[in-house]
Motif scaffolding. Structure first.
Motif, PDB file in Angstrom:
ATOM      1  N   SER A  24       0.849  -1.192   0.000  1.00 32.96           N
ATOM      2  CA  SER A  24       0.000   0.000   0.000  1.00 32.96           C
ATOM      3  C   SER A  24       0.886   1.244   0.000  1.00 32.96           C
ATOM      4  N   LEU A  25       0.253   2.399  -0.024  1.00 31.14           N
ATOM      5  CA  LEU A  25       0.985   3.664  -0.118  1.00 31.14           C
ATOM      6  C   LEU A  25       1.917   3.843   1.078  1.00 31.14           C
ATOM      7  N   MET A  26       3.163   4.247   0.816  1.00 31.74           N
ATOM      8  CA  MET A  26       4.063   4.620   1.903  1.00 31.74           C
ATOM      9  C   MET A  26       3.941   6.127   2.094  1.00 31.74           C
ATOM     10  N   ASP A  27       2.951   6.509   2.888  1.00 32.09           N
ATOM     11  CA  ASP A  27       2.666   7.915   3.184  1.00 32.09           C
ATOM     12  C   ASP A  27       2.905   8.112   4.671  1.00 32.09           C
ATOM     13  N   LEU A  28       4.060   8.668   5.018  1.00 33.90           N
ATOM     14  CA  LEU A  28       4.463   8.741   6.419  1.00 33.90           C
ATOM     15  C   LEU A  28       3.931   9.988   7.125  1.00 33.90           C
ATOM     16  N   SER A  29       2.916  10.605   6.549  1.00 31.77           N
ATOM     17  CA  SER A  29       2.258  11.735   7.219  1.00 31.77           C
ATOM     18  C   SER A  29       0.933  11.329   7.849  1.00 31.77           C
ATOM     19  N   VAL A  30       0.421  10.163   7.488  1.00 26.90           N
ATOM     20  CA  VAL A  30      -0.954   9.788   7.859  1.00 26.90           C
ATOM     21  C   VAL A  30      -1.140   9.733   9.374  1.00 26.90           C
ATOM     22  N   GLU A  31      -0.251   9.037  10.064  1.00 29.08           N
ATOM     23  CA  GLU A  31      -0.442   8.821  11.504  1.00 29.08           C
ATOM     24  C   GLU A  31      -0.238  10.102  12.301  1.00 29.08           C
ATOM     25  N   ALA A  32       0.770  10.910  11.911  1.00 28.28           N
ATOM     26  CA  ALA A  32       0.983  12.178  12.602  1.00 28.28           C
ATOM     27  C   ALA A  32      -0.223  13.102  12.414  1.00 28.28           C
ATOM     28  N   GLU A  33      -0.793  13.100  11.216  1.00 28.68           N
ATOM     29  CA  GLU A  33      -1.981  13.918  10.948  1.00 28.68           C
ATOM     30  C   GLU A  33      -3.148  13.471  11.827  1.00 28.68           C
ATOM     31  N   ALA A  34      -3.260  12.164  12.057  1.00 29.58           N
ATOM     32  CA  ALA A  34      -4.328  11.656  12.921  1.00 29.58           C
ATOM     33  C   ALA A  34      -4.198  12.196  14.345  1.00 29.58           C
ATOM     34  N   GLY A  69      -3.014  15.143  14.909  1.00 26.05           N
ATOM     35  CA  GLY A  69      -3.272  16.579  14.809  1.00 26.05           C
ATOM     36  C   GLY A  69      -2.194  17.387  14.138  1.00 26.05           C
ATOM     37  N   SER A  70      -1.136  16.739  13.630  1.00 32.32           N
ATOM     38  CA  SER A  70      -0.050  17.464  12.972  1.00 32.32           C
ATOM     39  C   SER A  70      -0.518  18.105  11.669  1.00 32.32           C
ATOM     40  N   PRO A  71      -0.005  19.302  11.348  1.00 29.69           N
ATOM     41  CA  PRO A  71      -0.327  19.922  10.063  1.00 29.69           C
ATOM     42  C   PRO A  71       0.412  19.219   8.925  1.00 29.69           C
ATOM     43  N   VAL A  72      -0.268  19.072   7.794  1.00 28.95           N
ATOM     44  CA  VAL A  72       0.286  18.332   6.657  1.00 28.95           C
ATOM     45  C   VAL A  72       0.119  19.157   5.392  1.00 28.95           C
ATOM     46  N   SER A  73       1.158  19.123   4.548  1.00 26.85           N
ATOM     47  CA  SER A  73       1.117  19.804   3.253  1.00 26.85           C
ATOM     48  C   SER A  73       0.838  18.786   2.149  1.00 26.85           C
ATOM     49  N   TYR A  74      -0.082  19.132   1.246  1.00 23.40           N
ATOM     50  CA  TYR A  74      -0.469  18.266   0.132  1.00 23.40           C
ATOM     51  C   TYR A  74      -0.056  18.888  -1.192  1.00 23.40           C
ATOM     52  N   SER A  75       0.176  18.036  -2.196  1.00 26.57           N
ATOM     53  CA  SER A  75       0.361  18.546  -3.559  1.00 26.57           C
ATOM     54  C   SER A  75      -0.132  17.496  -4.540  1.00 26.57           C
ATOM     55  N   VAL A 119       4.560  16.224   6.745  1.00 24.81           N
ATOM     56  CA  VAL A 119       4.268  16.957   7.979  1.00 24.81           C
ATOM     57  C   VAL A 119       5.085  18.243   7.970  1.00 24.81           C
ATOM     58  N   THR A 120       4.457  19.370   8.332  1.00 22.86           N
ATOM     59  CA  THR A 120       5.122  20.668   8.184  1.00 22.86           C
ATOM     60  C   THR A 120       5.561  21.310   9.495  1.00 22.86           C
ATOM     61  N   ALA A 121       5.099  20.821  10.645  1.00 17.91           N
ATOM     62  CA  ALA A 121       5.487  21.457  11.910  1.00 17.91           C
ATOM     63  C   ALA A 121       5.302  20.477  13.065  1.00 17.91           C
ATOM     64  N   ALA A 122       6.046  20.716  14.128  1.00 20.39           N
ATOM     65  CA  ALA A 122       5.942  19.889  15.329  1.00 20.39           C
ATOM     66  C   ALA A 122       4.598  20.127  16.020  1.00 20.39           C
ATOM     67  N   LEU A 123       4.101  19.108  16.661  1.00 24.86           N
ATOM     68  CA  LEU A 123       2.852  19.202  17.420  1.00 24.86           C
ATOM     69  C   LEU A 123       3.129  19.289  18.920  1.00 24.86           C
ATOM     70  N   PHE A 152       9.440   5.393  16.353  1.00 22.24           N
ATOM     71  CA  PHE A 152      10.383   6.514  16.512  1.00 22.24           C
ATOM     72  C   PHE A 152      10.198   7.537  15.386  1.00 22.24           C
ATOM     73  N   SER A 153       9.922   7.059  14.178  1.00 16.40           N
ATOM     74  CA  SER A 153       9.694   7.967  13.056  1.00 16.40           C
ATOM     75  C   SER A 153       8.426   8.800  13.271  1.00 16.40           C
ATOM     76  N   LEU A 154       7.401   8.211  13.879  1.00 22.61           N
ATOM     77  CA  LEU A 154       6.188   8.966  14.200  1.00 22.61           C
ATOM     78  C   LEU A 154       6.481   9.975  15.309  1.00 22.61           C
ATOM     79  N   ALA A 155       7.184   9.545  16.336  1.00 30.79           N
ATOM     80  CA  ALA A 155       7.530  10.468  17.424  1.00 30.79           C
ATOM     81  C   ALA A 155       8.352  11.633  16.877  1.00 30.79           C
ATOM     82  N   GLY A 156       9.234  11.363  15.904  1.00 29.78           N
ATOM     83  CA  GLY A 156      10.037  12.416  15.300  1.00 29.78           C
ATOM     84  C   GLY A 156       9.206  13.428  14.540  1.00 29.78           C
ATOM     85  N   ARG A 157       8.121  12.997  13.949  1.00 26.84           N
ATOM     86  CA  ARG A 157       7.232  13.940  13.265  1.00 26.84           C
ATOM     87  C   ARG A 157       6.418  14.747  14.272  1.00 26.84           C
TER      88      ARG A 157
END
Length: 335
Positions: free
Chosen positions: A64-74, A76-82, A89-93, A140-145
């Motif tokens: 499936s898609l390797m989209d490493l913004s999905v969980e951080a967005e869940a 509440g992290s801000p996410v940039s789309y194109s 992910v664009t900023a720390a939460l 750890f990658s999620l915590a880093g985001r």
């Protein structure tokens, strides 16, 4: 379709001719005619994209898609789309212990997680001739985001308790998310933990591997496999990473993958590691053929090696380049 994944691993290792297993999903938008932005928001389109790839290319597994913004967005992290690039992910939460303590663990369905689960549920009825592996980010990658990647590297030394607070919540959510994919019919998950490749051996032992093992212990069984993916410089970390003890590992092109094959147990599949950007996306069919054959000639002697991309293949990668990769794999195994 239900599949004994322990037997799949064993059969893959026994096979004289291996099916390539590149991390390949996003380029399917070129077949289905959708944008990245449309697809990452819609589980039905994700299923159609995975199906299109499975019909077009003889992959050993459907990722499936390797989209490493999905969980951080869940969370509440801000996410940039194109339109044509994977979201970021664009900023720390989380900035301090108080915010870490207040951080709520979301339910599966928050943000786009529900669409991702929906996509896997649909695609498991469309792809029945190979394993379907859902993708989640590593703890750890999620915590880093959530904390910011530069910041978390400092905090591992200066405030490890804060890091551990966020890791506990990240892991709690990732277990629920993985179980939702299991319930949806996936044959396993790929845990993408690239940020752990930045850690020293003592730090990965403290801040990554135990949390990955907790996810594995909570969800893995004979019909549901964990594939561990790390595209960082894992060579100094391999003695620790092998302790995860799962049946499949995926490594990136930052390293000589033969170094991993000397350390990872022979009863675990190791996939990798053609450069997804420099070779697949920006190379030529001739370059892809050359690098693919060279890697197979070096590492094909290892029974547990399966050639693949080193990481997720970018959305706008020319389909003729991807075809050249599969043609080169066929050429090698027909010799």
């Amino acid at each position: 379709m239900k599949m004994n994944m322990k037997e799949w691993v064993a059969e893959t290792i026994r096979a004289e001719k291996k099916k390539a297993a590149p991390i390949l999903s996003f380029p399917g938008i070129q077949i289905t005619g959708h944008t990245v932005d449309e697809m990452v928001r819609d589980g039905h389109l994700q299923a159609l994209c995975m199906e299109a790839i499975a019909k077009r290319f003889p992959t050993g597994a459907a990722f499936s898609l390797m989209d490493l913004s999905v969980e951080a967005e869940a969370f509440g992290s801000p996410v940039s789309y194109s339109e044509d690039e994977v979201p970021t992910v664009t900023a720390a939460l989380v900035h301090d212990e108080e915010e870490a303590e207040a951080l709520k663990v979301p339910e599966v369905g928050a943000g786009r997680t529900g669409e991702c689960v929906k996509g896997i549920k649909e695609v498991t009825g469309l792809i029945t001739d190979r394993p379907v592996l859902a993708g989640i980010i590593g703890p750890f990658s999620l915590a880093g985001r959530l904390l910011d990647m530069t910041e978390i590297m400092i905090l591992c030394y200066e405030d490890p308790e804060l890091v551990e607070t966020v890791l506990e919540k990240a892991t709690e959510f990732l277990i629920k998310y993985a179980l939702a994919f299991k319930e949806a019919g996936a044959n396993g998950i790929t845990i993408a933990e690239p940020a752990a490749g930045l850690l020293s051996p003592p730090l990965i032992k403290e801040f990554s591997t135990p949390y990955v093992q907790r996810i594995r212990d909570a969800v893995e069984d004979e019909n549901f496999m964990i594939m561990y993916h790390n595209c960082g410089n894992v060579v100094p970390l391999l003695d620790n990473i092998k302790e995860i003890g799962t049946g499949a590992y995926s490594f990136g092109n930052a390293i000589d993958i033969e170094e991993t094959l000397k350390v990872i147990p022979e009863d675990a599949v190791v996939i990798g590691n053609i450069d997804p950007a420099g070779t697949f996306r920006n190379g030529t069919p001739e370059k892809i053929r050359k690098e693919t054959l060279e890697l197979l000639e070096r590492c094909g002697k290892y029974k547990n090696f399966v050639i693949a991309s080193g990481c997720d293949i970018p959305p706008m990668t020319p389909l003729e380049n991807i075809q050249a990769f599969f043609d080169a794999v066929d050429e090698f195994y027909q010799r």
